[in-house]
Each structure stands twice: as C-alpha cells, then as structure tokens.
Design a protein around this motif. Structure first.
Motif, PDB file in Angstrom:
ATOM      1  N   UNK A 127      -9.376  12.630   0.449  1.00  0.00           N
ATOM      2  CA  UNK A 127      -8.800  12.861   1.771  1.00  0.00           C
ATOM      3  C   UNK A 127      -8.259  11.565   2.368  1.00  0.00           C
ATOM      4  N   UNK A 128      -9.024  10.480   2.269  1.00  0.00           N
ATOM      5  CA  UNK A 128      -8.631   9.223   2.922  1.00  0.00           C
ATOM      6  C   UNK A 128      -8.742   8.027   1.980  1.00  0.00           C
ATOM      7  N   UNK A 129      -8.606   8.269   0.705  1.00  0.00           N
ATOM      8  CA  UNK A 129      -8.764   7.189  -0.261  1.00  0.00           C
ATOM      9  C   UNK A 129      -7.740   6.077  -0.112  1.00  0.00           C
ATOM     10  N   UNK A 130      -6.458   6.437   0.084  1.00  0.00           N
ATOM     11  CA  UNK A 130      -5.421   5.415   0.251  1.00  0.00           C
ATOM     12  C   UNK A 130      -5.637   4.618   1.529  1.00  0.00           C
ATOM     13  N   UNK A 131      -5.993   5.309   2.607  1.00  0.00           N
ATOM     14  CA  UNK A 131      -6.242   4.623   3.877  1.00  0.00           C
ATOM     15  C   UNK A 131      -7.368   3.613   3.716  1.00  0.00           C
ATOM     16  N   UNK A 132      -8.467   4.053   3.103  1.00  0.00           N
ATOM     17  CA  UNK A 132      -9.626   3.179   2.957  1.00  0.00           C
ATOM     18  C   UNK A 132      -9.301   1.955   2.110  1.00  0.00           C
ATOM     19  N   UNK A 133      -8.595   2.146   1.004  1.00  0.00           N
ATOM     20  CA  UNK A 133      -8.271   1.026   0.125  1.00  0.00           C
ATOM     21  C   UNK A 133      -7.403   0.000   0.843  1.00  0.00           C
ATOM     22  N   UNK A 134      -6.438   0.483   1.612  1.00  0.00           N
ATOM     23  CA  UNK A 134      -5.534  -0.447   2.295  1.00  0.00           C
ATOM     24  C   UNK A 134      -6.260  -1.181   3.426  1.00  0.00           C
ATOM     25  N   UNK A 135      -7.080  -0.458   4.178  1.00  0.00           N
ATOM     26  CA  UNK A 135      -7.824  -1.108   5.262  1.00  0.00           C
ATOM     27  C   UNK A 135      -8.826  -2.115   4.717  1.00  0.00           C
ATOM     28  N   UNK A 136      -9.481  -1.784   3.625  1.00  0.00           N
ATOM     29  CA  UNK A 136     -10.430  -2.712   3.030  1.00  0.00           C
ATOM     30  C   UNK A 136      -9.739  -4.022   2.658  1.00  0.00           C
ATOM     31  N   UNK A 137      -8.495  -3.928   2.221  1.00  0.00           N
ATOM     32  CA  UNK A 137      -7.750  -5.120   1.797  1.00  0.00           C
ATOM     33  C   UNK A 137      -7.090  -5.858   2.949  1.00  0.00           C
ATOM     34  N   UNK A 138      -6.730  -5.140   4.029  1.00  0.00           N
ATOM     35  CA  UNK A 138      -5.850  -5.742   5.032  1.00  0.00           C
ATOM     36  C   UNK A 138      -6.356  -5.731   6.470  1.00  0.00           C
ATOM     37  N   UNK A 139      -7.382  -4.961   6.794  1.00  0.00           N
ATOM     38  CA  UNK A 139      -7.833  -4.903   8.193  1.00  0.00           C
ATOM     39  C   UNK A 139      -8.346  -6.272   8.632  1.00  0.00           C
ATOM     40  N   UNK A 140      -7.976  -6.736   9.834  1.00  0.00           N
ATOM     41  CA  UNK A 140      -8.428  -8.048  10.315  1.00  0.00           C
ATOM     42  C   UNK A 140      -9.876  -8.053  10.801  1.00  0.00           C
ATOM     43  N   UNK A 141     -10.538  -6.899  10.761  1.00  0.00           N
ATOM     44  CA  UNK A 141     -11.911  -6.786  11.234  1.00  0.00           C
ATOM     45  C   UNK A 141     -12.487  -5.457  10.799  1.00  0.00           C
ATOM     46  N   UNK A 142     -13.553  -5.000  11.428  1.00  0.00           N
ATOM     47  CA  UNK A 142     -14.167  -3.728  11.043  1.00  0.00           C
ATOM     48  C   UNK A 142     -13.182  -2.572  11.177  1.00  0.00           C
ATOM     49  N   UNK A 143     -13.271  -1.608  10.256  1.00  0.00           N
ATOM     50  CA  UNK A 143     -12.262  -0.542  10.222  1.00  0.00           C
ATOM     51  C   UNK A 143     -12.894   0.832  10.231  1.00  0.00           C
ATOM     52  N   UNK A 144     -12.101   1.759  10.755  1.00  0.00           N
ATOM     53  CA  UNK A 144     -12.557   3.126  10.996  1.00  0.00           C
ATOM     54  C   UNK A 144     -11.670   4.120  10.251  1.00  0.00           C
ATOM     55  N   UNK A 145     -12.308   5.179   9.758  1.00  0.00           N
ATOM     56  CA  UNK A 145     -11.589   6.323   9.200  1.00  0.00           C
ATOM     57  C   UNK A 145     -11.902   7.542  10.059  1.00  0.00           C
ATOM     58  N   UNK A 146     -10.860   8.264  10.448  1.00  0.00           N
ATOM     59  CA  UNK A 146     -11.022   9.508  11.212  1.00  0.00           C
ATOM     60  C   UNK A 146     -10.810  10.693  10.286  1.00  0.00           C
ATOM     61  N   UNK A 147     -11.595  11.740  10.511  1.00  0.00           N
ATOM     62  CA  UNK A 147     -11.455  12.964   9.724  1.00  0.00           C
ATOM     63  C   UNK A 147     -11.642  14.164  10.632  1.00  0.00           C
TER      64      UNK A 147
END
Length: 378
Positions: A127-147
C-alpha cells in the motif's frame, strides 16, 4: 512514551501543477512510468522542503503518489471494475458534498476513477511501500505514513449489485483489515516514526446530524456501527503497539475541493471512541462550528493526546494567532495543555485536485501551525 509532535499536519498537500500534468501525461501514454516516477520524486522533495522550512515536526510525502487520500489500497489491488453510473462513489452511504464549493466537489469526483470490487481482491503490491522507501531516504526528520480505515475503504469499494456477488461487507472489511495489518508490520520494519489511520465514519456517519437519523430510520443501529468501527480500527492499530512509534487516528467531516460531507459535534462518539481506540493521539477537526465545542474532549484519557485541527485547510484566510491561543486555552479546560498539539483540520488535498488555496497560502498555514506550537509549548 510516543513523541508529542506539537506542530502536526494531517498528511496531504497541494500537488504542484507539474505533477498534475505529469500524471495526466502518464495516463494518456505520453510519458513513461520512469518519467512519471521522476516527476513524483521531484515533487515530494519540494513538499519535504516546504514542511522543513515551515517548522513542521513530522514529515509526509504529501500523498503525492495517490490520486486521493484512500487510493493507495486501490492502486495495490486487482479485482476492481468501473462503475460509470456512480461518479461519486463515497456518497452511496454518505451525504453529498456540501458548502459553497459543493457542486465543484461533486463534479470533480470523476478524477478518482470510480470503481468497485467485482471479483475476489488480489493484492499485487504494498500500500505505501514506495512512500516509505522514499521518506526513509529523504525525510529531513521523523516521518509519517497515513492510511485509510478499513470501513472507509469498504464504503468506497463495496457496491450492491456488483460486490455482493463476491463479498459481504463484513468479509470485505476483514480482507482490508488483513491488508492494513500487513502494511503496518512492513512499515515498522521500514523504520516509520508515526502511523496515522484516517477513519472518517465516526463523524461522517455516526455523529452526523442527518446520517445518524437516516441510519435509525433504515433500521441500522448507530451505536452498534460505532462498535464495529472501533473493533476494525483497533485490529489494525494493535499491530503498531509496542514498537516505539506514534500511533494516531484522524477523523473529519469530509474534505474535497474545500467542501465537506458532514456536520455535528463529537458527543455521539466521544465516550466510546476516545476511551476504546488504541492510539496515542487523535487528530480532530475543530476549524468551524460544524465540529461543535470542546466539551466532548472530557472523555479523552489522560494518557492520550489531542491534535487540535484549528487551522482550516479549506479556506485561504489566515487565522489570527490570538484566536488560536484562546481556543487552545479553551480546549485545555478538558485536556491538559501538555496533552495538546495543533494542526490544520485536514489535509490540503485529500483528492489530487486539492482545496481552493494557493501554494503560498498553504505554506503560510503550515508556518502558522509551527509558530503557534512554538508559542504555546516552546
């Protein structure tokens, strides 16, 4: 204890024009999947920069890889069939879009590519695999996934005369719950900081002034429906417990092209939902009188936070800081100040066409969230 994240936001952001154009070009076969993904990546980097510069505590992709807040599940499955006779699928069990922009919202639902399950659902990707991978690599701080909450998804994908040849509503709900549980486990492995479930039927149906009456008239028990909502959401939320991440649940009255579905305060759902849902924080819409007063917050347990959605993502006018501070003080009569945070009342673009604000107005709203949080909590 879960991080407080005083300057929060619900998740979605306005899509830059170049991303909307790239999606249309990809749909029309004018650009490749690789070119479209490059456009998505570039737009997400732009969204992350806006959040960072505004001072927001938690980062999202802006939901840029989705056509709408709940469509990550549609994109992850096969078994959907078009429903051209139902351009606004969500309105089958909800009110039509309301407010000054209601007609615009109702007409724009066709961009969601209405579809219902017409055969057994087959999951073909996360469902959110691409979002998570990109945020893990690029987010400047803690990151959130919405579902989306499972019941909200079923409300969109179940159409009588099509889906009931394959599933009952309860059977489909259980399959969606299992999908969401698997995604939560995968997100934990990805290193997610914060998982938020967007489950809207608490206030779109059970607490809505007209929907509640219609449910009763049709022989449906709103309180039993509330129990089923809580059970479905807890089945998903429980997968995130004990892993040191923040778990939140957002409920609102609909958000599309600056219009809404529902009106009514939280009182009909407050005691059960606030006490029984297994979350660290509730993200609650409180930008207009449609949400009622803060009195229902008296039911919020002392170990849970409330993120006050005091800033409108629907209207461009910037809320006065003094008004926000006064309203936070009013809410603190029911929930201790240290258990409060602030955010916009919903996303800026729950559907990809977005609410009727400009990019600069969105930026100023996010800055106001962060400035208010710093003023109150330091």
């Amino acid at each position: 204890m879960a991080a407080p994240y005083r300057a929060d936001h619900v998740g979605s952001m306005l899509r830059p024009p170049e991303l909307l154009q790239a999606r249309q070009d990809f749909t029309d076969g004018k650009i490749s999947a690789e070119a479209f993904k490059a456009a998505e990546d570039a737009a997400v980097l732009k969204a992350l920069e806006v959040q960072k510069n505004a001072g927001i505590d938690i980062f999202t992709e802006g939901e840029y890889r989705r056509t709408g807040w709940s469509t990550g599940i549609r994109a992850a499955i096969e078994g959907l069939v078009p429903t051209p006779d139902q351009p606004a699928t969500a309105t089958r069990i909800l009110n039509m879009w309301q407010g000054p922009h209601g007609d615009l919202a109702n007409s724009s639902m066709t961009v969601m590519r209405p579809a219902a399950l017409g055969e057994k659902m087959r999951q073909v990707k996360r469902i959110a695999g691409e979002e998570a991978a990109f945020l893990k690599a690029h987010a400047p701080g803690p990151w959130k996934i919405t579902m989306p909450g499972a019941v909200s998804v079923v409300g969109q994908l179940f159409q009588p005369g099509i889906t009931d040849g394959v599933y009952t509503r309860e059977q489909l709900t259980q399959e969606i719950i299992a999908m969401l549980q698997n995604e939560v486990r995968a997100l934990i492995d990805d290193g997610v900081s914060y998982i938020q479930l967007d489950s809207l039927h608490y206030v779109e149906r059970v607490a809505d002034r007209t929907q509640r009456a219609q449910m009763i008239a049709a022989g449906e028990d709103p309180d039993a429906y509330l129990d089923s909502l809580i059970a479905a959401d807890n089945a998903v939320l429980d997968e995130a417990q004990g892993h040191g991440i923040t778990v939140g649940l957002h409920m609102c009255r609909g958000n599309n092209r600056s219009a809404w579905h529902a009106e009514g305060d939280y009182e009909p759902i407050a005691e059960k939902a606030f006490n029984q849902l297994h979350v660290d924080r509730f993200l609650l819409e409180y930008d207009t009188e449609r949400a009622g007063g803060f009195e229902p917050l008296r039911f919020v347990p002392k170990d849970k936070m409330v993120v006050l959605g005091l800033i409108s993502s629907k209207e461009p006018v910037l809320e006065p800081m003094d008004t926000l501070l006064r309203r936070i003080d009013e809410a603190a009569k029911y929930v201790p100040l240290e258990n409060l945070a602030i955010s916009p009342q919903c996303g800026f673009a729950s559907t990809m066409l977005g609410n009727l604000l400009t990019w600069d107005e969105q930026r100023r709203k996010l800055e106001l969230v962060a400035q208010t949080a710093r003023k109150v909590w330091g």
